[in-house]
Scaffold this active site. Structure first.
Site, PDB file in Angstrom:
ATOM      1  N   HIS A  12      52.113 -68.618  58.715  1.00 26.07           N
ATOM      2  CA  HIS A  12      52.897 -69.770  59.169  1.00 26.07           C
ATOM      3  C   HIS A  12      54.347 -69.380  59.314  1.00 26.07           C
ATOM      4  O   HIS A  12      54.848 -68.480  58.641  1.00 26.07           O
ATOM      5  CB  HIS A  12      52.766 -70.941  58.194  1.00 26.07           C
ATOM      6  CG  HIS A  12      53.027 -70.577  56.768  1.00 26.07           C
ATOM      7  ND1 HIS A  12      52.073 -69.970  55.984  1.00 26.07           N
ATOM      8  CD2 HIS A  12      54.119 -70.721  55.999  1.00 26.07           C
ATOM      9  CE1 HIS A  12      52.580 -69.754  54.782  1.00 26.07           C
ATOM     10  NE2 HIS A  12      53.823 -70.191  54.769  1.00 26.07           N
ATOM     11  N   HIS A  23      58.151 -70.902  59.136  1.00 22.60           N
ATOM     12  CA  HIS A  23      58.992 -72.013  58.680  1.00 22.60           C
ATOM     13  C   HIS A  23      60.137 -72.195  59.676  1.00 22.60           C
ATOM     14  O   HIS A  23      60.867 -71.238  59.972  1.00 22.60           O
ATOM     15  CB  HIS A  23      59.640 -71.702  57.329  1.00 22.60           C
ATOM     16  CG  HIS A  23      58.708 -71.520  56.177  1.00 22.60           C
ATOM     17  ND1 HIS A  23      58.539 -72.465  55.186  1.00 22.60           N
ATOM     18  CD2 HIS A  23      57.912 -70.488  55.830  1.00 22.60           C
ATOM     19  CE1 HIS A  23      57.688 -72.016  54.285  1.00 22.60           C
ATOM     20  NE2 HIS A  23      57.293 -70.807  54.648  1.00 22.60           N
TER      21      HIS A  23
HETATM   22  P1  AMP Z   1      54.956 -70.016  51.912  1.00 23.25           P
HETATM   23  O1  AMP Z   1      55.608 -70.035  50.566  1.00 23.25           O
HETATM   24  O2  AMP Z   1      55.705 -69.245  52.942  1.00 23.25           O
HETATM   25  O3  AMP Z   1      53.491 -69.610  51.817  1.00 23.25           O
HETATM   26  O4  AMP Z   1      55.000 -71.512  52.425  1.00 23.25           O
HETATM   27  C1  AMP Z   1      53.998 -72.434  52.168  1.00 23.25           C
HETATM   28  C2  AMP Z   1      54.610 -73.777  52.399  1.00 23.25           C
HETATM   29  O5  AMP Z   1      53.569 -74.709  52.535  1.00 23.25           O
HETATM   30  C3  AMP Z   1      55.502 -74.258  51.249  1.00 23.25           C
HETATM   31  O6  AMP Z   1      56.813 -74.456  51.741  1.00 23.25           O
HETATM   32  C4  AMP Z   1      54.846 -75.549  50.805  1.00 23.25           C
HETATM   33  O7  AMP Z   1      55.771 -76.542  50.444  1.00 23.25           O
HETATM   34  C5  AMP Z   1      54.033 -75.938  52.020  1.00 23.25           C
HETATM   35  N1  AMP Z   1      52.850 -76.750  51.795  1.00 23.25           N
HETATM   36  C6  AMP Z   1      51.884 -76.553  50.872  1.00 23.25           C
HETATM   37  N2  AMP Z   1      50.934 -77.490  50.989  1.00 23.25           N
HETATM   38  C7  AMP Z   1      51.319 -78.297  52.005  1.00 23.25           C
HETATM   39  C8  AMP Z   1      50.762 -79.462  52.609  1.00 23.25           C
HETATM   40  N3  AMP Z   1      49.594 -79.994  52.187  1.00 23.25           N
HETATM   41  N4  AMP Z   1      51.426 -80.042  53.626  1.00 23.25           N
HETATM   42  C9  AMP Z   1      52.600 -79.517  54.059  1.00 23.25           C
HETATM   43  N5  AMP Z   1      53.171 -78.415  53.534  1.00 23.25           N
HETATM   44  C10 AMP Z   1      52.541 -77.824  52.515  1.00 23.25           C
END
Ligand code: AMP
Length: 114
Positions: free
Chosen positions: A100, A102
């Site tokens: 993903h 950001h």
């Molecule tokens: P990363 O740390 O780069 O893997 O980012 C994962 C992101 O996913 C984090 O910023 C979380 O806050 C976000 N996240 C986790 N679960 C959800 C969800 N159900 N809906 C939206 N964002 C989420």
């Protein structure tokens, strides 16, 4: 195949604030926002981390970037600026193993990142 919470969001099995969608990409608000705008752009076809991306994914990776840029422009934040981040694996802070991107915007960013 990597099944994560993001797969459930793609299938609409759990709720998300979806702000962008095309044939290959979904964009939704991060549940734990780190900026006034914090949107995650994910490929509908799951790739666990950037390490597993191959040349066959080049178009898909480009679509993720272009989707983020288009959304920043749509919000009127493109000229002010924004940040795009991809965390890869544990030391970078990746917690969801579905690649993903950001999109962070709406405040001044700092460098180096934490
Ligand atoms: P990363 O740390 O780069 O893997 O980012 C994962 C992101 O996913 C984090 O910023 C979380 O806050 C976000 N996240 C986790 N679960 C959800 C969800 N159900 N809906 C939206 N964002 C989420």
């Amino acid at each position: 195949m990597s099944e994560t919470i993001f797969s459930k969001i793609i299938r609409r099995e759990i709720p998300a604030d979806i702000v962008y969608e095309d044939d290959a990409v979904l964009g939704f608000s991060d549940v734990n926002p780190q900026a006034p705008v914090h949107v995650l752009f994910i490929p509908k076809q799951a790739i666990p981390t950037l390490n597993e991306a191959t040349p066959a994914d080049a178009e898909l990776l480009g679509k993720l970037l272009l989707a983020a840029a288009a959304y920043a422009k749509q919000l009127g934040l493109a000229e002010r600026g924004y940040r795009v981040v991809v965390n890869c694996n544990e030391e970078a802070g990746q917690t969801v193993f579905h690649l993903h991107l950001h999109l962070l915007a709406g405040r001044r960013m700092h460098w180096p990142p934490g």
